[in-house]
Scaffold this active site. Sequence first.
Site, PDB file in Angstrom:
ATOM      1  N   ASP A   1       0.835  -1.195   0.000  1.00  0.00           N
ATOM      2  CA  ASP A   1       0.000   0.000   0.000  1.00  0.00           C
ATOM      3  C   ASP A   1       0.876   1.254   0.000  1.00  0.00           C
ATOM      4  O   ASP A   1       2.050   1.212   0.359  1.00  0.00           O
ATOM      5  CB  ASP A   1      -0.899   0.021   1.248  1.00  0.00           C
ATOM      6  CG  ASP A   1      -2.007  -1.016   1.149  1.00  0.00           C
ATOM      7  OD1 ASP A   1      -2.286  -1.496   0.031  1.00  0.00           O
ATOM      8  OD2 ASP A   1      -2.584  -1.350   2.203  1.00  0.00           O
TER       9      ASP A   1
ATOM     10  N   TYR B   1       6.360  -8.897   7.763  1.00  0.00           N
ATOM     11  CA  TYR B   1       5.881  -7.534   7.998  1.00  0.00           C
ATOM     12  C   TYR B   1       6.179  -7.121   9.431  1.00  0.00           C
ATOM     13  O   TYR B   1       6.235  -7.956  10.338  1.00  0.00           O
ATOM     14  CB  TYR B   1       4.359  -7.457   7.825  1.00  0.00           C
ATOM     15  CG  TYR B   1       3.863  -7.760   6.446  1.00  0.00           C
ATOM     16  CD1 TYR B   1       3.654  -6.736   5.520  1.00  0.00           C
ATOM     17  CD2 TYR B   1       3.563  -9.077   6.074  1.00  0.00           C
ATOM     18  CE1 TYR B   1       3.177  -7.015   4.252  1.00  0.00           C
ATOM     19  CE2 TYR B   1       3.077  -9.366   4.809  1.00  0.00           C
ATOM     20  CZ  TYR B   1       2.888  -8.332   3.907  1.00  0.00           C
ATOM     21  OH  TYR B   1       2.409  -8.609   2.654  1.00  0.00           O
TER      22      TYR B   1
ATOM     23  N   TYR C   1      -3.764 -10.081   3.726  1.00  0.00           N
ATOM     24  CA  TYR C   1      -3.878  -8.647   4.021  1.00  0.00           C
ATOM     25  C   TYR C   1      -3.666  -8.428   5.518  1.00  0.00           C
ATOM     26  O   TYR C   1      -4.463  -8.886   6.335  1.00  0.00           O
ATOM     27  CB  TYR C   1      -5.244  -8.116   3.598  1.00  0.00           C
ATOM     28  CG  TYR C   1      -5.458  -8.143   2.108  1.00  0.00           C
ATOM     29  CD1 TYR C   1      -4.995  -7.097   1.304  1.00  0.00           C
ATOM     30  CD2 TYR C   1      -6.104  -9.212   1.492  1.00  0.00           C
ATOM     31  CE1 TYR C   1      -5.178  -7.111  -0.063  1.00  0.00           C
ATOM     32  CE2 TYR C   1      -6.289  -9.232   0.120  1.00  0.00           C
ATOM     33  CZ  TYR C   1      -5.832  -8.180  -0.652  1.00  0.00           C
ATOM     34  OH  TYR C   1      -6.017  -8.199  -2.013  1.00  0.00           O
TER      35      TYR C   1
END
Length: 397
Positions: free
Chosen positions: A223, A291, A360
């Site tokens: 993103d 992440y 996600y």
Amino acid sequence: MQLVDEIIEKSDGKLCRHCLGRMLSKSIDGEDNVSRAESLDLDLDFNECVICDNIFDKIDDELFGKIYDKLVFLEVEFDSFVVGSRIPKEVQQRDEEFIKDLDLDVEPIKKEINRIIGKELENTLKKEVNFEKQDIIVNVNLIKNPKVRVQINPIFIEGKYNKLVRGIPQTKWPCGKCKGRGCEECNFTGKQYPCSVEELISEHVLKATKGYEAKFHGAGREDIDVLMLGSGRPFVLEIKEPRIRKIDLEKLEKEINEINEGKTQYHGLKFCERKRKAEIKVSSPDAYKVYRALVKCEEAYDKDKLVALKDLGEIHQQTPIRVSHRRADKVRIKHVLDLSYEIIDDTSFEMTIKTEGGLYIKELISGDEGRSNPNVAEKLGVKAICEKLDVIEVSEK
Ligand SMILES: [Zn+2]
Ligand SMILES: [Zn+2]
């Protein structure tokens, strides 16, 4: 020789040396079709050809002059090429019929035309015809007055990028209001964001290669508000119509990284094949991503419950609401492979999470109104959001 008689009879003796020689190319030895025809010592003047209308006469100095002029005009750098040609449909049909009627196994006329032009160019330009892989294609249109068009094939450069600041999209993002035409909203740039990971590299590569257009192909994307850290995300940059192909990528990489310091960085730039563009988009079954997320809870959370995050395991994730306009609505099953956390204060903690690609993370944390199961908020029993997200590793395939 019976075949010669048949050919002469069928054409009424009206053939050029090229077409006669070509029809006999599997039956008579010779260096080329012209010498085959001449070796027969026939009483023909070769001035009229019922197959090709003497199209070979158009392959003359004037045509080659046009080709050289075009190459000089384009200032195009190349080592390899092929020739393509367009000829009148009737010529092609008559040639095919002739070959078929006599049941011959010889090459079509276009192949001979392309070879004759290609050989001459090889000799004059000291460049090489390469059918597998070529830098340019010389297209010759022989339908009326000969015309020449040069197609410059793209080059492909692969590497990995880091995004060190938030707010930069991966690729050019057209203005939402004018869709790229330019309006007051976007200050007539046509862009929603002033720069992108794509543009910050491509403008320099375009300049160095004198290319016409660049296309950025990423191995997935993050993103706009997500950083891309660690060893970086693979990408392939396609440069269309480059007039310079030999550039010092190492030097260029250094320059680009200096200019973009603190914003984006690019590593391991190297030339690659076209197929890499598709390859980097397909992730292998054991590809993973790591992440780092800053989780913010609506109220104080129970720190003893953090340990339960370690068995998030298999996640059933319905397409998030925020991307549902561009991705098919379905439930995807993805696995959390590893997870660790560090408490920051009563309402926030940092989580490092290793997952299969395609999960996600923002929705894994919030739960996305029940569309991600299980999820972090549910495990902790409080509402939670992802306040900051960074990609810290994209696995090699
Ligand atoms: Zn002919
Ligand atoms: Zn606009």
